[in-house]
Each structure stands twice: as C-alpha cells, then as structure tokens.
Design a protein around this motif. Sequence first.
Motif, PDB file in Angstrom:
ATOM      1  N   ALA A  26      -2.710 -15.079  -6.995  1.00 59.18           N
ATOM      2  CA  ALA A  26      -3.795 -15.457  -6.096  1.00 59.18           C
ATOM      3  C   ALA A  26      -4.930 -14.446  -6.209  1.00 59.18           C
ATOM      4  O   ALA A  26      -4.693 -13.263  -6.455  1.00 59.18           O
ATOM      5  CB  ALA A  26      -3.286 -15.502  -4.661  1.00 59.18           C
ATOM      6  N   PRO A  27      -6.160 -14.882  -6.032  1.00 58.13           N
ATOM      7  CA  PRO A  27      -7.275 -13.927  -6.038  1.00 58.13           C
ATOM      8  C   PRO A  27      -7.096 -12.911  -4.907  1.00 58.13           C
ATOM      9  O   PRO A  27      -6.718 -13.271  -3.797  1.00 58.13           O
ATOM     10  CB  PRO A  27      -8.515 -14.782  -5.814  1.00 58.13           C
ATOM     11  N   ARG A  28      -7.351 -11.642  -5.192  1.00 57.54           N
ATOM     12  CA  ARG A  28      -7.101 -10.565  -4.239  1.00 57.54           C
ATOM     13  C   ARG A  28      -8.393  -9.846  -3.889  1.00 57.54           C
ATOM     14  O   ARG A  28      -9.362  -9.881  -4.628  1.00 57.54           O
ATOM     15  CB  ARG A  28      -6.141  -9.530  -4.846  1.00 57.54           C
ATOM     16  N   ARG A  29      -8.350  -9.134  -2.754  1.00 55.24           N
ATOM     17  CA  ARG A  29      -9.438  -8.223  -2.388  1.00 55.24           C
ATOM     18  C   ARG A  29      -8.813  -6.999  -1.735  1.00 55.24           C
ATOM     19  O   ARG A  29      -7.800  -7.074  -1.058  1.00 55.24           O
ATOM     20  CB  ARG A  29     -10.455  -8.886  -1.470  1.00 55.24           C
ATOM     21  N   ARG A  30      -9.418  -5.847  -1.966  1.00 54.67           N
ATOM     22  CA  ARG A  30      -8.919  -4.586  -1.431  1.00 54.67           C
ATOM     23  C   ARG A  30      -9.748  -4.219  -0.202  1.00 54.67           C
ATOM     24  O   ARG A  30     -10.971  -4.293  -0.217  1.00 54.67           O
ATOM     25  CB  ARG A  30      -8.994  -3.502  -2.494  1.00 54.67           C
ATOM     26  N   ILE A  31      -9.046  -3.820   0.865  1.00 48.64           N
ATOM     27  CA  ILE A  31      -9.687  -3.462   2.128  1.00 48.64           C
ATOM     28  C   ILE A  31      -9.367  -2.001   2.419  1.00 48.64           C
ATOM     29  O   ILE A  31      -8.226  -1.569   2.274  1.00 48.64           O
ATOM     30  CB  ILE A  31      -9.169  -4.352   3.284  1.00 48.64           C
ATOM     31  N   GLU A  40      -7.534   7.641   3.333  1.00 46.72           N
ATOM     32  CA  GLU A  40      -7.974   6.263   3.078  1.00 46.72           C
ATOM     33  C   GLU A  40      -6.862   5.539   2.335  1.00 46.72           C
ATOM     34  O   GLU A  40      -6.323   6.053   1.365  1.00 46.72           O
ATOM     35  CB  GLU A  40      -9.248   6.229   2.240  1.00 46.72           C
ATOM     36  N   SER A  41      -6.525   4.362   2.800  1.00 43.57           N
ATOM     37  CA  SER A  41      -5.588   3.515   2.073  1.00 43.57           C
ATOM     38  C   SER A  41      -6.290   2.192   1.801  1.00 43.57           C
ATOM     39  O   SER A  41      -7.093   1.727   2.602  1.00 43.57           O
ATOM     40  CB  SER A  41      -4.292   3.314   2.865  1.00 43.57           C
ATOM     41  N   ARG A  42      -5.992   1.613   0.638  1.00 39.64           N
ATOM     42  CA  ARG A  42      -6.668   0.393   0.219  1.00 39.64           C
ATOM     43  C   ARG A  42      -5.659  -0.670  -0.205  1.00 39.64           C
ATOM     44  O   ARG A  42      -5.510  -0.932  -1.394  1.00 39.64           O
ATOM     45  CB  ARG A  42      -7.623   0.700  -0.923  1.00 39.64           C
ATOM     46  N   GLU A  53      -6.554  -5.783  11.679  1.00 39.65           N
ATOM     47  CA  GLU A  53      -7.457  -4.716  12.117  1.00 39.65           C
ATOM     48  C   GLU A  53      -6.824  -3.338  11.938  1.00 39.65           C
ATOM     49  O   GLU A  53      -7.522  -2.363  11.715  1.00 39.65           O
ATOM     50  CB  GLU A  53      -7.850  -4.912  13.579  1.00 39.65           C
ATOM     51  N   MET A  54      -5.504  -3.248  12.078  1.00 40.18           N
ATOM     52  CA  MET A  54      -4.798  -1.966  11.972  1.00 40.18           C
ATOM     53  C   MET A  54      -3.826  -2.023  10.800  1.00 40.18           C
ATOM     54  O   MET A  54      -3.312  -3.084  10.463  1.00 40.18           O
ATOM     55  CB  MET A  54      -4.008  -1.693  13.258  1.00 40.18           C
ATOM     56  N   TRP A  55      -3.573  -0.833  10.217  1.00 37.40           N
ATOM     57  CA  TRP A  55      -2.650  -0.704   9.093  1.00 37.40           C
ATOM     58  C   TRP A  55      -2.005   0.670   9.205  1.00 37.40           C
ATOM     59  O   TRP A  55      -2.666   1.621   9.604  1.00 37.40           O
ATOM     60  CB  TRP A  55      -3.426  -0.826   7.781  1.00 37.40           C
ATOM     61  N   ASP A  56      -0.738   0.799   8.877  1.00 35.40           N
ATOM     62  CA  ASP A  56      -0.084   2.101   8.916  1.00 35.40           C
ATOM     63  C   ASP A  56      -0.445   2.902   7.675  1.00 35.40           C
ATOM     64  O   ASP A  56      -0.330   2.390   6.557  1.00 35.40           O
ATOM     65  CB  ASP A  56       1.444   1.944   8.990  1.00 35.40           C
ATOM     66  N   CYS A  57      -0.869   4.140   7.872  1.00 34.14           N
ATOM     67  CA  CYS A  57      -1.225   5.013   6.753  1.00 34.14           C
ATOM     68  C   CYS A  57       0.039   5.329   5.953  1.00 34.14           C
ATOM     69  O   CYS A  57       1.018   5.805   6.520  1.00 34.14           O
ATOM     70  CB  CYS A  57      -1.867   6.300   7.270  1.00 34.14           C
ATOM     71  N   PRO A  58       0.044   5.090   4.646  1.00 33.91           N
ATOM     72  CA  PRO A  58       1.244   5.380   3.860  1.00 33.91           C
ATOM     73  C   PRO A  58       1.495   6.878   3.670  1.00 33.91           C
ATOM     74  O   PRO A  58       2.601   7.275   3.327  1.00 33.91           O
ATOM     75  CB  PRO A  58       0.982   4.691   2.521  1.00 33.91           C
ATOM     76  N   ARG A  59       0.499   7.721   3.910  1.00 36.98           N
ATOM     77  CA  ARG A  59       0.681   9.166   3.715  1.00 36.98           C
ATOM     78  C   ARG A  59       1.226   9.864   4.948  1.00 36.98           C
ATOM     79  O   ARG A  59       2.101  10.722   4.847  1.00 36.98           O
ATOM     80  CB  ARG A  59      -0.641   9.799   3.298  1.00 36.98           C
ATOM     81  N   CYS A  60       0.707   9.532   6.136  1.00 36.78           N
ATOM     82  CA  CYS A  60       1.135  10.254   7.341  1.00 36.78           C
ATOM     83  C   CYS A  60       1.792   9.349   8.383  1.00 36.78           C
ATOM     84  O   CYS A  60       2.378   9.848   9.335  1.00 36.78           O
ATOM     85  CB  CYS A  60      -0.041  11.001   7.965  1.00 36.78           C
ATOM     86  N   GLY A  61       1.672   8.025   8.247  1.00 40.34           N
ATOM     87  CA  GLY A  61       2.296   7.112   9.186  1.00 40.34           C
ATOM     88  C   GLY A  61       1.471   6.817  10.427  1.00 40.34           C
ATOM     89  O   GLY A  61       1.881   6.012  11.261  1.00 40.34           O
ATOM     90  N   PHE A  62       0.314   7.465  10.578  1.00 42.64           N
ATOM     91  CA  PHE A  62      -0.541   7.196  11.731  1.00 42.64           C
ATOM     92  C   PHE A  62      -1.183   5.818  11.579  1.00 42.64           C
ATOM     93  O   PHE A  62      -1.332   5.316  10.463  1.00 42.64           O
ATOM     94  CB  PHE A  62      -1.652   8.235  11.838  1.00 42.64           C
ATOM     95  N   PRO A  63      -1.600   5.198  12.687  1.00 42.24           N
ATOM     96  CA  PRO A  63      -2.318   3.933  12.562  1.00 42.24           C
ATOM     97  C   PRO A  63      -3.684   4.165  11.927  1.00 42.24           C
ATOM     98  O   PRO A  63      -4.331   5.191  12.164  1.00 42.24           O
ATOM     99  CB  PRO A  63      -2.455   3.442  14.005  1.00 42.24           C
ATOM    100  N   ALA A  64      -4.091   3.223  11.101  1.00 47.73           N
ATOM    101  CA  ALA A  64      -5.381   3.319  10.413  1.00 47.73           C
ATOM    102  C   ALA A  64      -6.200   2.085  10.758  1.00 47.73           C
ATOM    103  O   ALA A  64      -5.662   1.000  10.932  1.00 47.73           O
ATOM    104  CB  ALA A  64      -5.172   3.415   8.907  1.00 47.73           C
TER     105      ALA A  64
END
Length: 113
Positions: A26-31, A40-42, A53-64
């Motif tokens: 499927a066509p994708r887009r990075r956010i 920054e996570s993409r 609207e929210m995403w868990d940071c893969p480096r520290c686990g905080f909400p992003a």
Amino acid sequence: MAGGNAIRGTRVGAGPMGESERGESAPRRRISYWCANGHESRPSFAVEAEIPEMWDCPRCGFPAGRNEERPPDPPRTEPYKTHLAYVKERRSEADGRAILDEALSRLRQQRGR
C-alpha cells in the motif's frame, strides 16, 4: 571441514519473495512524532489510514505528539504505595478502629469467649 553440497542457511522451498508473490504494498507516508526528551520518531502509515495524535517513543517510551514545539508531558510516576496506604486513603482512623473492634468481637464470639 565438512564436505558435501548442502546449502547452508536455507530450507527447501525458500526463495526470494518479491512483490510478485506478496502483492503490491500500500502507498505509505511517514509522520513525525516528538517526545519530551526531544526524540523524533517517524513511523510509516498507509495513506488512507487514520493518523493517531499520540505515539510511544521507541527510544525512551514517553508519549510523543505531532507538535515539535509542544510535545506531551512525560507521565508522572507515583511512588509505590502499600496496601495500608490505600486503605488509609479510603477510611478514617475512627472507621478503621470500628471495623477492627467489630472483627475482634466476632472472633471472640466464635471462640466462645
């Protein structure tokens, strides 16, 4: 040294799997998402997918969040509470004494005192 003509690291029937076997992706887009630590996570999403609207940071686990200037606050960690601390939040000292006296009187009646 072992001899033979075995091909190591493969199994029978394994072969290159390309888009011809899997179908087109499927066509994708990075956010971009930013956490309170400035990471920054993409992640990539399908074009027609709803973007969270929210995403868990893969480096520290905080909400992003998606706003780099105002990332979400890190979660508050509350200190460990004992069972007694939770009970004291719900009951007053007088309530606790009344419950204890009631339980002791029941025990004494069962034991025949």
